[in-house]
Design an enzyme around this catalytic site. Sequence first.
Site, PDB file in Angstrom:
ATOM      1  N   ASN A 194     116.561-119.708  10.830  1.00 50.13           N
ATOM      2  CA  ASN A 194     115.598-118.971  11.660  1.00 50.13           C
ATOM      3  C   ASN A 194     115.080-117.692  11.005  1.00 50.13           C
ATOM      4  O   ASN A 194     113.975-117.247  11.314  1.00 50.13           O
ATOM      5  CB  ASN A 194     116.285-118.632  12.998  1.00 50.13           C
ATOM      6  CG  ASN A 194     115.484-117.651  13.827  1.00 50.13           C
ATOM      7  OD1 ASN A 194     114.457-117.988  14.410  1.00 50.13           O
ATOM      8  ND2 ASN A 194     115.961-116.396  13.875  1.00 50.13           N
ATOM      9  N   SER A 216     106.229-122.735  11.358  1.00 56.52           N
ATOM     10  CA  SER A 216     105.205-122.072  12.172  1.00 56.52           C
ATOM     11  C   SER A 216     103.950-122.935  12.143  1.00 56.52           C
ATOM     12  O   SER A 216     103.695-123.632  11.146  1.00 56.52           O
ATOM     13  CB  SER A 216     104.870-120.698  11.567  1.00 56.52           C
ATOM     14  OG  SER A 216     103.673-120.194  12.139  1.00 56.52           O
ATOM     15  N   TYR A 229     103.042-116.211   4.066  1.00 55.38           N
ATOM     16  CA  TYR A 229     103.786-116.762   5.211  1.00 55.38           C
ATOM     17  C   TYR A 229     103.442-118.247   5.412  1.00 55.38           C
ATOM     18  O   TYR A 229     104.332-119.077   5.623  1.00 55.38           O
ATOM     19  CB  TYR A 229     103.418-115.929   6.434  1.00 55.38           C
ATOM     20  CG  TYR A 229     104.185-116.215   7.694  1.00 55.38           C
ATOM     21  CD1 TYR A 229     105.496-115.768   7.868  1.00 55.38           C
ATOM     22  CD2 TYR A 229     103.580-116.905   8.756  1.00 55.38           C
ATOM     23  CE1 TYR A 229     106.186-116.003   9.054  1.00 55.38           C
ATOM     24  CE2 TYR A 229     104.263-117.133   9.941  1.00 55.38           C
ATOM     25  CZ  TYR A 229     105.560-116.678  10.086  1.00 55.38           C
ATOM     26  OH  TYR A 229     106.239-116.912  11.264  1.00 55.38           O
ATOM     27  N   ALA A 230     102.148-118.563   5.328  1.00 53.89           N
ATOM     28  CA  ALA A 230     101.716-119.955   5.509  1.00 53.89           C
ATOM     29  C   ALA A 230     102.313-120.852   4.430  1.00 53.89           C
ATOM     30  O   ALA A 230     102.755-121.976   4.713  1.00 53.89           O
ATOM     31  CB  ALA A 230     100.190-120.040   5.485  1.00 53.89           C
ATOM     32  N   ALA A 231     102.349-120.347   3.195  1.00 50.55           N
ATOM     33  CA  ALA A 231     102.906-121.147   2.087  1.00 50.55           C
ATOM     34  C   ALA A 231     104.401-121.388   2.317  1.00 50.55           C
ATOM     35  O   ALA A 231     104.902-122.500   2.112  1.00 50.55           O
ATOM     36  CB  ALA A 231     102.668-120.426   0.763  1.00 50.55           C
ATOM     37  N   LYS A 262     106.021-121.355   5.207  1.00 53.55           N
ATOM     38  CA  LYS A 262     106.248-122.200   6.380  1.00 53.55           C
ATOM     39  C   LYS A 262     105.844-123.657   6.114  1.00 53.55           C
ATOM     40  O   LYS A 262     106.436-124.580   6.674  1.00 53.55           O
ATOM     41  CB  LYS A 262     105.506-121.634   7.593  1.00 53.55           C
ATOM     42  CG  LYS A 262     106.031-120.262   8.061  1.00 53.55           C
ATOM     43  CD  LYS A 262     107.510-120.307   8.409  1.00 53.55           C
ATOM     44  CE  LYS A 262     107.993-119.046   9.123  1.00 53.55           C
ATOM     45  NZ  LYS A 262     109.452-119.067   9.381  1.00 53.55           N
ATOM     46  N   ILE A 284     104.417-116.383  19.701  1.00 54.33           N
ATOM     47  CA  ILE A 284     105.585-116.142  20.551  1.00 54.33           C
ATOM     48  C   ILE A 284     105.807-114.634  20.649  1.00 54.33           C
ATOM     49  O   ILE A 284     105.796-113.941  19.616  1.00 54.33           O
ATOM     50  CB  ILE A 284     106.859-116.807  19.948  1.00 54.33           C
ATOM     51  CG1 ILE A 284     106.605-118.277  19.586  1.00 54.33           C
ATOM     52  CG2 ILE A 284     108.036-116.652  20.926  1.00 54.33           C
ATOM     53  CD1 ILE A 284     106.245-119.195  20.740  1.00 54.33           C
TER      54      ILE A 284
HETATM   55  P1  NAP Z   1     111.945-111.114  14.676  1.00 53.53           P
HETATM   56  O1  NAP Z   1     111.919-110.693  16.102  1.00 53.53           O
HETATM   57  O2  NAP Z   1     111.354-110.231  13.644  1.00 53.53           O
HETATM   58  O3  NAP Z   1     113.459-111.478  14.309  1.00 53.53           O
HETATM   59  C1  NAP Z   1     113.785-111.884  13.018  1.00 53.53           C
HETATM   60  C2  NAP Z   1     115.227-111.568  12.746  1.00 53.53           C
HETATM   61  O4  NAP Z   1     115.515-111.976  11.392  1.00 53.53           O
HETATM   62  C3  NAP Z   1     115.547-110.072  12.840  1.00 53.53           C
HETATM   63  O5  NAP Z   1     116.761-109.885  13.529  1.00 53.53           O
HETATM   64  C4  NAP Z   1     115.653-109.652  11.371  1.00 53.53           C
HETATM   65  O6  NAP Z   1     116.559-108.605  11.129  1.00 53.53           O
HETATM   66  C5  NAP Z   1     116.202-110.932  10.761  1.00 53.53           C
HETATM   67  N1  NAP Z   1     115.984-110.950   9.315  1.00 53.53           N
HETATM   68  C6  NAP Z   1     114.904-110.543   8.621  1.00 53.53           C
HETATM   69  N2  NAP Z   1     115.094-110.721   7.315  1.00 53.53           N
HETATM   70  C7  NAP Z   1     116.321-111.265   7.168  1.00 53.53           C
HETATM   71  C8  NAP Z   1     117.090-111.679   6.066  1.00 53.53           C
HETATM   72  N3  NAP Z   1     116.632-111.570   4.804  1.00 53.53           N
HETATM   73  N4  NAP Z   1     118.328-112.175   6.276  1.00 53.53           N
HETATM   74  C9  NAP Z   1     118.824-112.291   7.525  1.00 53.53           C
HETATM   75  N5  NAP Z   1     118.136-111.923   8.612  1.00 53.53           N
HETATM   76  C10 NAP Z   1     116.902-111.417   8.444  1.00 53.53           C
HETATM   77  O7  NAP Z   1     111.205-112.529  14.516  1.00 53.53           O
HETATM   78  P2  NAP Z   1     111.033-113.769  15.514  1.00 53.53           P
HETATM   79  O8  NAP Z   1     109.678-113.700  16.086  1.00 53.53           O
HETATM   80  O9  NAP Z   1     112.207-113.908  16.401  1.00 53.53           O
HETATM   81  O10 NAP Z   1     111.004-114.949  14.432  1.00 53.53           O
HETATM   82  C11 NAP Z   1     112.089-115.854  14.224  1.00 53.53           C
HETATM   83  C12 NAP Z   1     111.571-117.004  13.379  1.00 53.53           C
HETATM   84  O11 NAP Z   1     110.489-117.646  14.069  1.00 53.53           O
HETATM   85  C13 NAP Z   1     111.009-116.566  12.027  1.00 53.53           C
HETATM   86  O12 NAP Z   1     111.321-117.529  11.048  1.00 53.53           O
HETATM   87  C14 NAP Z   1     109.517-116.535  12.276  1.00 53.53           C
HETATM   88  O13 NAP Z   1     108.787-116.686  11.090  1.00 53.53           O
HETATM   89  C15 NAP Z   1     109.367-117.723  13.208  1.00 53.53           C
HETATM   90  N6  NAP Z   1     108.135-117.705  13.982  1.00 53.53           N
HETATM   91  C16 NAP Z   1     107.874-116.707  14.859  1.00 53.53           C
HETATM   92  C17 NAP Z   1     106.686-116.732  15.556  1.00 53.53           C
HETATM   93  C18 NAP Z   1     106.321-115.668  16.539  1.00 53.53           C
HETATM   94  O14 NAP Z   1     105.200-115.716  17.065  1.00 53.53           O
HETATM   95  N7  NAP Z   1     107.192-114.710  16.852  1.00 53.53           N
HETATM   96  C19 NAP Z   1     105.771-117.777  15.362  1.00 53.53           C
HETATM   97  C20 NAP Z   1     106.075-118.770  14.468  1.00 53.53           C
HETATM   98  C21 NAP Z   1     107.276-118.731  13.780  1.00 53.53           C
HETATM   99  P3  NAP Z   1     116.066-107.059  11.105  1.00 53.53           P
HETATM  100  O15 NAP Z   1     115.833-106.714  12.532  1.00 53.53           O
HETATM  101  O16 NAP Z   1     117.233-106.352  10.506  1.00 53.53           O
HETATM  102  O17 NAP Z   1     114.834-107.009  10.267  1.00 53.53           O
END
Ligand code: NAP
Length: 248
Positions: free
Chosen positions: A91, A143, A156-158, A160, A189
């Site tokens: 994740n 994503s 990011y797109a690449a 994902k 989200i």
């Molecule tokens: P988020 O709220 O930013 O949470 C991401 C978490 O990952 C944070 O706790 C962050 O820690 C942690 N993190 C970042 N870099 C890390 C690393 N190198 N090693 C371990 N942990 C790390 O993001 P989210 O929206 O929940 O997203 C979760 C996943 O869903 C991601 O893969 C994102 O790309 C995907 N996604 C999200 C959306 C959306 O609309 N939100 C849409 C499509 C896909 P810190 O707080 O310490 O930085």
Amino acid sequence: MKLLENKTSLITGAARGIGRSMALMFADEGSNVIFTDLKESDNSRSLLDELHAKGVRADFLAADASDTDRAMEVAAWVTKEYGRIDALVNNAGITRDNLLLRMSASDWNAVIETNLRSVFNYTKAFAPLMLKQRSGSIINISSIVGMIGNSGQANYAAAKAGIVGFTRSMTKELGSRGIRCNAIAPGFIETPMTKQLGEDARNYWVQQIPMRRVGTDVDVARVALFLASDLAEYVSGQVIACDGGLML
Ligand code: NAP
């Protein structure tokens, strides 16, 4: 019987956002939960307390998901302490948005390392244990941007889109040993990641979404729960969009 009774799950980057919601939902369904994040924080401590309050075994490990050696250490620790892994959720993810001409190589690398290399790291680290068990569900968080692209998000797109190819390859490599591998493609989200985009962007996206609302971390966690559970026993190699119809 709960959906994940007697199962053990690991979720990367779960101190907040979508990962946190998955951790809580998996625990509600009876799973032990190990979760990682970059470092220990108020978020990781409060999540650990909430998981313990649900009566499951839970642990937090500080681990940068892009660090291959650390992933091997995490897998060795889980193997020793828990002896099995039923669901692995890759994740952890970040964004470093910019138009191509302004995107630095370091922003490109950071996104590829955290979002894509991490998936390789944890899948490779946990595959031996799953192969030995002859079971396991790997869930990679992609994503819709990986499929339709997005201006300002080439890195990011690449990453994902790379996850989708990796997921389908793992389906073919590991399927004969009872291991399933799927991806979830969330749309817009509401989490700390998207909060930084601001109200105008949020309102714009709501108008593009057929269901006329942004998604929640719970919406995505429910899809992950299905894929982690035996309800999805014959589901592998899929990319399930969770986007209110946005990608159509
Ligand atoms: P988020 O709220 O930013 O949470 C991401 C978490 O990952 C944070 O706790 C962050 O820690 C942690 N993190 C970042 N870099 C890390 C690393 N190198 N090693 C371990 N942990 C790390 O993001 P989210 O929206 O929940 O997203 C979760 C996943 O869903 C991601 O893969 C994102 O790309 C995907 N996604 C999200 C959306 C959306 O609309 N939100 C849409 C499509 C896909 P810190 O707080 O310490 O930085």
